[in-house]
Design a protein around this motif. Structure first.
Motif, PDB file in Angstrom:
ATOM      1  N   LEU A 122      47.547  39.517  30.394  1.00  0.00           N
ATOM      2  CA  LEU A 122      46.096  39.573  30.547  1.00  0.00           C
ATOM      3  C   LEU A 122      45.537  40.055  29.231  1.00  0.00           C
ATOM      4  N   SER A 123      44.413  39.474  28.814  1.00  0.00           N
ATOM      5  CA  SER A 123      43.830  39.980  27.573  1.00  0.00           C
ATOM      6  C   SER A 123      42.333  40.213  27.754  1.00  0.00           C
ATOM      7  N   CYS A 124      41.832  41.193  27.018  1.00  0.00           N
ATOM      8  CA  CYS A 124      40.423  41.572  27.143  1.00  0.00           C
ATOM      9  C   CYS A 124      39.540  40.543  26.436  1.00  0.00           C
ATOM     10  N   ARG A 125      38.517  40.070  27.151  1.00  0.00           N
ATOM     11  CA  ARG A 125      37.630  39.063  26.572  1.00  0.00           C
ATOM     12  C   ARG A 125      36.789  39.639  25.441  1.00  0.00           C
ATOM     13  N   HIS A 126      36.715  40.973  25.358  1.00  0.00           N
ATOM     14  CA  HIS A 126      35.887  41.579  24.317  1.00  0.00           C
ATOM     15  C   HIS A 126      36.734  42.073  23.139  1.00  0.00           C
ATOM     16  N   CYS A 127      37.712  42.981  23.425  1.00  0.00           N
ATOM     17  CA  CYS A 127      38.435  43.631  22.321  1.00  0.00           C
ATOM     18  C   CYS A 127      39.820  43.038  22.079  1.00  0.00           C
ATOM     19  N   GLY A 128      40.276  42.161  22.993  1.00  0.00           N
ATOM     20  CA  GLY A 128      41.556  41.512  22.777  1.00  0.00           C
ATOM     21  C   GLY A 128      42.771  42.332  23.167  1.00  0.00           C
ATOM     22  N   ALA A 129      42.576  43.539  23.689  1.00  0.00           N
ATOM     23  CA  ALA A 129      43.720  44.342  24.165  1.00  0.00           C
ATOM     24  C   ALA A 129      44.490  43.551  25.213  1.00  0.00           C
ATOM     25  N   THR A 130      45.808  43.692  25.238  1.00  0.00           N
ATOM     26  CA  THR A 130      46.591  42.932  26.212  1.00  0.00           C
ATOM     27  C   THR A 130      47.257  43.854  27.223  1.00  0.00           C
ATOM     28  N   TYR A 131      47.507  43.286  28.408  1.00  0.00           N
ATOM     29  CA  TYR A 131      48.100  43.997  29.546  1.00  0.00           C
ATOM     30  C   TYR A 131      49.102  43.059  30.196  1.00  0.00           C
TER      31      TYR A 131
END
Lengths: 425, 425
Positions: free
Chosen positions: A22-31
């Protein structure tokens, strides 16, 4: 026993699954792929991230060899890679109908209706629910839940029943009896909440923090939303692997519109279609038009509204994907417009009278917006166009009852029939 | 301009059309393919007669290469041999669903649901109407008409609208508002008759003598009825070209049941399937059970009844094909039974709860009759069985409203949710 959402990740690296995180649509952090939907860094929504090499394994032939439902596109989806474990009522692969009579009435050259009322519970929600519940089962959940005012409720209850999953569906207490019945019949837990949809939604978010359940439009939303991409893939495949020049999509949360755009983009990038230009148009009801209003203002942000329209399935006053929908319309050269409730009813009748398709109020919004976009010169009548009918008219009969009576009421006799002028024209 | 029914025959001998004449089911007299349905010699009903050599041209491969709708079987049908002239909303090729959870609940080994709620207007009537209106157009008619209490009305209005044909639909004046709306929306002529269905039907027969219109269930009935054969063909093809050992079919006029039997017989005779034995079971509501009652009495004739049941789409008190249905059930070793309105509602809920399929009242009749046939030892739980769900539950919500409420109604708070015992089991 259920797994806590934060511990439930997909069982093992699955080479068949192109989704990797999963990746953040804003900051690009991944999970890791799991039941979570908000970035802990910046609180922006998460979405599925794919391995490009795995996506590239998908070919036209591999898709065409698949089943006649949305799972033919499993190579581009984040769940369902073991066919036996899918939660499926055969949603998808709905007809793309040539709409020559409607086109003629509107002065258009080539028009198609993607008719998603043909889904098992007769709305496009069956696509997203099938993907969400498949992901939920893969993640180890035994209970699935949602807040809804209708289409989502019926779809979740039906899919859960077919798969032997427990369902907990929350609805406002003043829902029409018909919508309650068509959800309760599947035998899941149906909870009527004394409050409006916003109250129901808020309670649902609270419950998501308490119970280890899959909430289809909360913690498994990234999976859920990807199901809408299939409405883009199918149109392109049904046109003979081509992207139409113009599409008109109804906007509730805005997710469907952005996913159709994402699907067209993926197909072009992966070489499955020629990456030809296309314009995406959005359709809203004037009684709930936050995205159309922002478009008209030239704004990047969407100001919430209090919905008041017959198009209940589009009545989201604070649409999560509104800004993304604005971006798609502007980037592709489309537009977003809105129509009154009277225009919506006219749109339903126009589609039924010309094509024999009885659409939900949302379908009426789309047809009426198509007419408005043509009248305003925003949509080109000579460019091939696809409009999306996302639900069935049987689900929203109420707005038609006051004006939908018989041509005549007569005694049972030939003379009365003739006297009423009902014979040959 | 329309052609008088007695003058309207199919344009020219069409080598692609296996139908060659109409023949009397009683005395065998033959007539040209035209808009007529009763033998002038003996007043018995007419049916389509085929050229056996033309039927034999049909192969599994030719069918499998056809469209994903009922027209894949055009080589076995009496109309539609020029694809562009078909009146079609893509009826047919509906899912055959494995019903493992329902089978387990009933103690059966292998059970399938043929789910015809997936048709465009969500009942099996779309099949017969598509064939009837195609024949009507080929015969030169510009107006199509019918008497109906619901499903047929919507289907005729929708198909006529899509083809630009005029429709005249007659219904009883006290029809539910929802059924009126879902027919009127297509913009045809909808006439409410102050009388009951028998009065409507009688007027329809009178009109057939006055107007040069195609009455789908009167003068083009031989064509119309053949459309039901596709419900037999599809099941066999979807099973991998096999005939199931047992089928359960709802009975209104009795036509559907006899056509499923005819279809299985044709497939075996033409070498398209192994001609294995099968048993045909009929399902009726106790409140309209003329055929089940005749079966129980051991009678060859059917005594008319006055219908009083929630299964309105099966409420034909004097079924035209009742004697033929009796004959099929007896000849194949099946049976015909009936169930109460309470059992019908239980049947609807059982199908929804186990399989996620929301059937019409007619579907509830079929499921409840399946259970009764099992309990009475008439249907073998170890033999592969197919049941027919002929319509969608959204069309008959009323019988569920009084008993289909939510599990609980609570204020919008977590504590209320927990206090109501709605959390984990």
């Amino acid at each position: 026993m259920t797994l806590a959402p934060e511990r439930a990740t997909l069982p093992s690296p699955d080479a068949a699954n192109p989704a990797v995180s999963l990746s953040c649509r804003h900051c690009g952090a991944t999970y890791p792929l799991s039941a979570t939907h908000v970035c802990v860094e910046c609180f922006a929504p998460l979405e599925i991230a794919y391995d490009e090499d795995r996506l590239r394994k998908v070919t036209r032939a591999s898709i065409e060899a698949g089943p006649s439902n949305l799972w033919r596109y499993v190579g581009l989806l984040p769940a369902g890679h073991v066919a036996e474990r899918r939660v499926s009522l055969d949603a998808g692969w709905t007809p793309l109908r040539p709409a020559q009579r409607l086109a003629a009435e509107l002065g258009m050259r080539t028009l198609w209706v993607k008719d998603d009322s043909a889904n098992p519970t007769h709305s496009f929600k069956d696509r997203v629910v099938s993907v969400a519940l498949t992901a939920a089962r893969e993640l180890g959940f035994h209970t699935v839940a949602c807040a809804s005012t209708g289409n989502l409720a019926q779809s979740v209850a039906a899919h859960a029943a077919s798969a032997g999953l427990r369902s907990v569906v929350l609805v406002p207490h003043d829902l029409e009896a018909g919508k309650t019945v068509s959800t309760a019949v599947y035998g899941g837990t149906l909870v009527a909440i004394k409050g409006n949809y916003d109250d129901v939604n808020r309670l649902c978010s609270e419950l998501a923090g308490e119970y280890e359940w899959a909430f289809v439009n909360v913690n498994v939303r990234p999976f859920y939303a990807e199901g809408s991409k299939t409405l883009g893939y199918e149109v392109a495949e049904q046109l003979g692997w081509r992207i139409p020049g113009q599409v008109v999509v109804p906007i509730a949360s805005g997710s469907l519109l952005t996913k159709v755009d994402k699907a067209f983009g993926e197909l072009g990038r992966l070489g499955l279609v020629e990456p030809t230009p296309y314009k995406v148009f959005g359709a809203q009801a004037a009684g709930c038009n936050p995205v159309a209003a922002a478009y008209a203002r030239g704004a990047d942000t969407v100001a919430p509204v209090k919905p008041s329209t017959i198009a209940k399935s589009l009545s989201i006053g604070n649409p999560a994907d509104g800004p993304y929908a604005l971006d798609v319309a502007r980037r592709t050269g489309g537009a977003i417009t809105d129509v009154t409730d009277d225009e919506i009813v006219d749109g339903i009748r126009l589609l039924a009278r010309t094509e024999g398709i009885f659409g939900e109020t949302a379908g009426g919004v789309t047809v009426a917006c198509l007419r408005r976009l043509l009248n305003e010169g925003l949509l080109d009548p000579d460019v091939e166009t696809v409009i999306y009918n996302t639900g069935d008219g049987l689900k929203t009969l109420d707005p038609l009852v006051s004006t939908g009576g018989p041509t005549a009421t007569i005694p049972p006799s030939l003379s009365a029939f003739e006297a009423a002028g009902l014979g040959d024209d």
